[in-house]
Structures are given as structure tokens and as C-alpha cells.
Design a protein around this motif. Sequence first.
Motif, PDB file in Angstrom:
ATOM      1  N   MET A   1       0.815  -0.944  -0.009  1.00 18.53           N
ATOM      2  CA  MET A   1       0.074   0.092   0.003  1.00 18.53           C
ATOM      3  C   MET A   1       0.650   1.093  -0.112  1.00 18.53           C
ATOM      4  O   MET A   1       1.915   1.061   0.607  1.00 18.53           O
ATOM      5  CB  MET A   1      -0.795  -0.098   1.271  1.00 18.53           C
ATOM      6  CG  MET A   1      -1.935  -1.064   1.158  1.00 18.53           C
ATOM      7  SD  MET A   1      -2.984  -1.058   2.813  1.00 18.53           S
ATOM      8  CE  MET A   1      -1.772  -1.657   4.080  1.00 18.53           C
ATOM      9  N   LEU A   2       0.387   2.050  -0.730  1.00 16.09           N
ATOM     10  CA  LEU A   2       1.281   3.456  -0.999  1.00 16.09           C
ATOM     11  C   LEU A   2       0.268   4.582  -0.572  1.00 16.09           C
ATOM     12  O   LEU A   2      -0.792   4.819  -1.266  1.00 16.09           O
ATOM     13  CB  LEU A   2       1.888   3.722  -2.225  1.00 16.09           C
ATOM     14  CG  LEU A   2       2.565   4.662  -2.572  1.00 16.09           C
ATOM     15  CD1 LEU A   2       3.878   4.961  -1.834  1.00 16.09           C
ATOM     16  CD2 LEU A   2       2.937   4.859  -4.221  1.00 16.09           C
ATOM     17  N   PHE A   3       0.791   5.621   0.305  1.00 12.12           N
ATOM     18  CA  PHE A   3       0.077   6.607   0.717  1.00 12.12           C
ATOM     19  C   PHE A   3       0.877   7.740   0.368  1.00 12.12           C
ATOM     20  O   PHE A   3       2.021   7.829   0.634  1.00 12.12           O
ATOM     21  CB  PHE A   3      -0.498   6.757   2.187  1.00 12.12           C
ATOM     22  CG  PHE A   3      -1.330   5.436   2.666  1.00 12.12           C
ATOM     23  CD1 PHE A   3      -2.796   5.576   2.589  1.00 12.12           C
ATOM     24  CD2 PHE A   3      -0.892   4.426   3.027  1.00 12.12           C
ATOM     25  CE1 PHE A   3      -3.598   4.621   2.937  1.00 12.12           C
ATOM     26  CE2 PHE A   3      -1.817   3.451   3.461  1.00 12.12           C
ATOM     27  CZ  PHE A   3      -3.058   3.502   3.375  1.00 12.12           C
ATOM     28  N   CYS A   4       0.235   8.734  -0.034  1.00 18.47           N
ATOM     29  CA  CYS A   4       0.995   9.983  -0.721  1.00 18.47           C
ATOM     30  C   CYS A   4       0.366  11.316  -0.727  1.00 18.47           C
ATOM     31  O   CYS A   4      -0.966  11.279  -0.682  1.00 18.47           O
ATOM     32  CB  CYS A   4       1.728  10.069  -2.058  1.00 18.47           C
ATOM     33  SG  CYS A   4       0.565   9.972  -3.278  1.00 18.47           S
ATOM     34  N   THR A   5       1.046  12.408  -0.469  1.00 18.65           N
ATOM     35  CA  THR A   5       0.305  13.705  -0.589  1.00 18.65           C
ATOM     36  C   THR A   5       0.814  14.127  -1.918  1.00 18.65           C
ATOM     37  O   THR A   5       1.267  13.333  -2.761  1.00 18.65           O
ATOM     38  CB  THR A   5       1.358  14.529   0.414  1.00 18.65           C
ATOM     39  OG1 THR A   5       2.594  14.600   0.093  1.00 18.65           O
ATOM     40  CG2 THR A   5       0.904  14.194   1.874  1.00 18.65           C
ATOM     41  N   PRO A   6       0.158  15.221  -2.170  1.00 18.34           N
ATOM     42  CA  PRO A   6       0.510  15.774  -3.686  1.00 18.34           C
ATOM     43  C   PRO A   6       1.834  16.042  -4.090  1.00 18.34           C
ATOM     44  O   PRO A   6       2.289  15.701  -5.007  1.00 18.34           O
ATOM     45  CB  PRO A   6      -0.205  17.234  -3.738  1.00 18.34           C
ATOM     46  CG  PRO A   6      -1.270  17.055  -2.609  1.00 18.34           C
ATOM     47  CD  PRO A   6      -0.840  16.391  -1.586  1.00 18.34           C
ATOM     48  N   THR A   7       2.738  16.248  -2.976  1.00 18.77           N
ATOM     49  CA  THR A   7       4.309  16.385  -3.164  1.00 18.77           C
ATOM     50  C   THR A   7       4.864  15.049  -3.638  1.00 18.77           C
ATOM     51  O   THR A   7       5.729  14.915  -4.792  1.00 18.77           O
ATOM     52  CB  THR A   7       5.015  16.948  -2.034  1.00 18.77           C
ATOM     53  OG1 THR A   7       4.350  18.017  -1.747  1.00 18.77           O
ATOM     54  CG2 THR A   7       6.446  17.318  -2.288  1.00 18.77           C
ATOM     55  N   GLY A   8       4.313  13.879  -3.223  1.00 18.79           N
ATOM     56  CA  GLY A   8       4.995  12.760  -3.524  1.00 18.79           C
ATOM     57  C   GLY A   8       4.263  11.948  -4.720  1.00 18.79           C
ATOM     58  O   GLY A   8       4.544  11.096  -4.967  1.00 18.79           O
ATOM     59  N   SER A   9       3.063  12.601  -5.435  1.00 19.09           N
ATOM     60  CA  SER A   9       2.357  11.890  -6.171  1.00 19.09           C
ATOM     61  C   SER A   9       2.985  11.792  -7.384  1.00 19.09           C
ATOM     62  O   SER A   9       2.439  11.119  -8.390  1.00 19.09           O
ATOM     63  CB  SER A   9       0.929  12.654  -6.316  1.00 19.09           C
ATOM     64  OG  SER A   9       0.961  13.743  -7.091  1.00 19.09           O
ATOM     65  N   THR A  10       4.001  12.492  -7.775  1.00 14.52           N
ATOM     66  CA  THR A  10       4.516  12.421  -9.291  1.00 14.52           C
ATOM     67  C   THR A  10       5.882  11.790  -9.080  1.00 14.52           C
ATOM     68  O   THR A  10       6.319  11.529 -10.124  1.00 14.52           O
ATOM     69  CB  THR A  10       4.828  14.051  -9.510  1.00 14.52           C
ATOM     70  OG1 THR A  10       5.965  14.600  -8.623  1.00 14.52           O
ATOM     71  CG2 THR A  10       3.743  14.846  -9.986  1.00 14.52           C
ATOM     72  N   ALA A  11       5.879  11.117  -8.144  1.00 10.28           N
ATOM     73  CA  ALA A  11       7.218  10.177  -8.056  1.00 10.28           C
ATOM     74  C   ALA A  11       6.843   8.777  -7.890  1.00 10.28           C
ATOM     75  O   ALA A  11       6.374   8.241  -8.832  1.00 10.28           O
ATOM     76  CB  ALA A  11       8.158  10.630  -6.919  1.00 10.28           C
ATOM     77  N   GLN A  12       6.981   8.082  -6.653  1.00 13.56           N
ATOM     78  CA  GLN A  12       6.671   6.719  -6.346  1.00 13.56           C
ATOM     79  C   GLN A  12       5.383   6.300  -6.840  1.00 13.56           C
ATOM     80  O   GLN A  12       4.885   5.280  -7.412  1.00 13.56           O
ATOM     81  CB  GLN A  12       6.966   6.440  -4.854  1.00 13.56           C
ATOM     82  CG  GLN A  12       6.867   5.026  -4.606  1.00 13.56           C
ATOM     83  CD  GLN A  12       7.749   4.316  -5.302  1.00 13.56           C
ATOM     84  OE1 GLN A  12       8.936   4.603  -5.606  1.00 13.56           O
ATOM     85  NE2 GLN A  12       7.495   2.763  -5.379  1.00 13.56           N
ATOM     86  N   ASN A  13       4.356   7.416  -6.538  1.00 13.04           N
ATOM     87  CA  ASN A  13       3.015   6.874  -6.680  1.00 13.04           C
ATOM     88  C   ASN A  13       2.586   6.873  -8.044  1.00 13.04           C
ATOM     89  O   ASN A  13       1.773   5.897  -8.431  1.00 13.04           O
ATOM     90  CB  ASN A  13       2.128   8.129  -6.057  1.00 13.04           C
ATOM     91  CG  ASN A  13       0.470   7.744  -6.197  1.00 13.04           C
ATOM     92  OD1 ASN A  13       0.131   6.673  -5.675  1.00 13.04           O
ATOM     93  ND2 ASN A  13      -0.372   8.473  -6.530  1.00 13.04           N
TER      94      ASN A  13
END
Length: 111
Positions: A1-13
Motif C-alpha cells: 500500500m502506498l499513501f502519498c501527499t500531492p508532493t509525492g504523487s509525481t514520483a513513487q505513486n
Amino acid sequence: MLFCTPTGSTAQNLSQGGGILFPSFEGIEFTPCGISTNNLVRNLRNSICIPKGLDITLEPSNSEELTIIADNKEVFSGLYDKIIISISDKYMIKLEDKSYSFVAKIRDKLI
């Protein structure tokens, strides 16, 4: 499971099949990873965007250990009773160049 904020959404997510969140979105995106779906097991296949104010509670279905990694660093490993994921009221100010355009950057890198 991966949880991300907008800052992390363009990388791992994004690499896990999740979407891109605009920086102004106040929330968390949950993206399931390594999914198996068949006639006996049905799992969520797509991301879900959860707005600020709603908490996500994870409770174990068995007694296996869990490892939590945040920003590529292990922050917890072991057994757990419950994990609650939420958006904090604390925030960080990010300085940006006025010529920066989120949409232009996404277009240049991905399209």
C-alpha cells in the motif's frame, strides 16, 4: 500500500499506477501495490483520493509484522494493533519561482 501527499504523487505513486494530485489538493492518495484479483479474492485496483478531515485506519487481519517506510526511510517495523493515517494541521511553506508552472512541468516531463 502506498499513501502519498500531492508532493509525492509525481514520483513513487505515479510509478505504481496512481494519479497525479494538484499541489492545492489537501488530502492523501491511497494506491494499492502488487494487486492480485481473481474469483476468490477481490481487491481495490485503483487509487482513492481521501480529503483532509477523513482518517484512514488500518487494522491487521493476521499477526504478521509490518514495515513502514516514509521518504525512503524505515520508520517502523514490527507488530501493530492499529495505524491511523491523517493529514496534519501543521504545514511547511514552500518557496517557488514565479515562473514555475506545475502544469507545464508535468506536460514537459510526461507528455
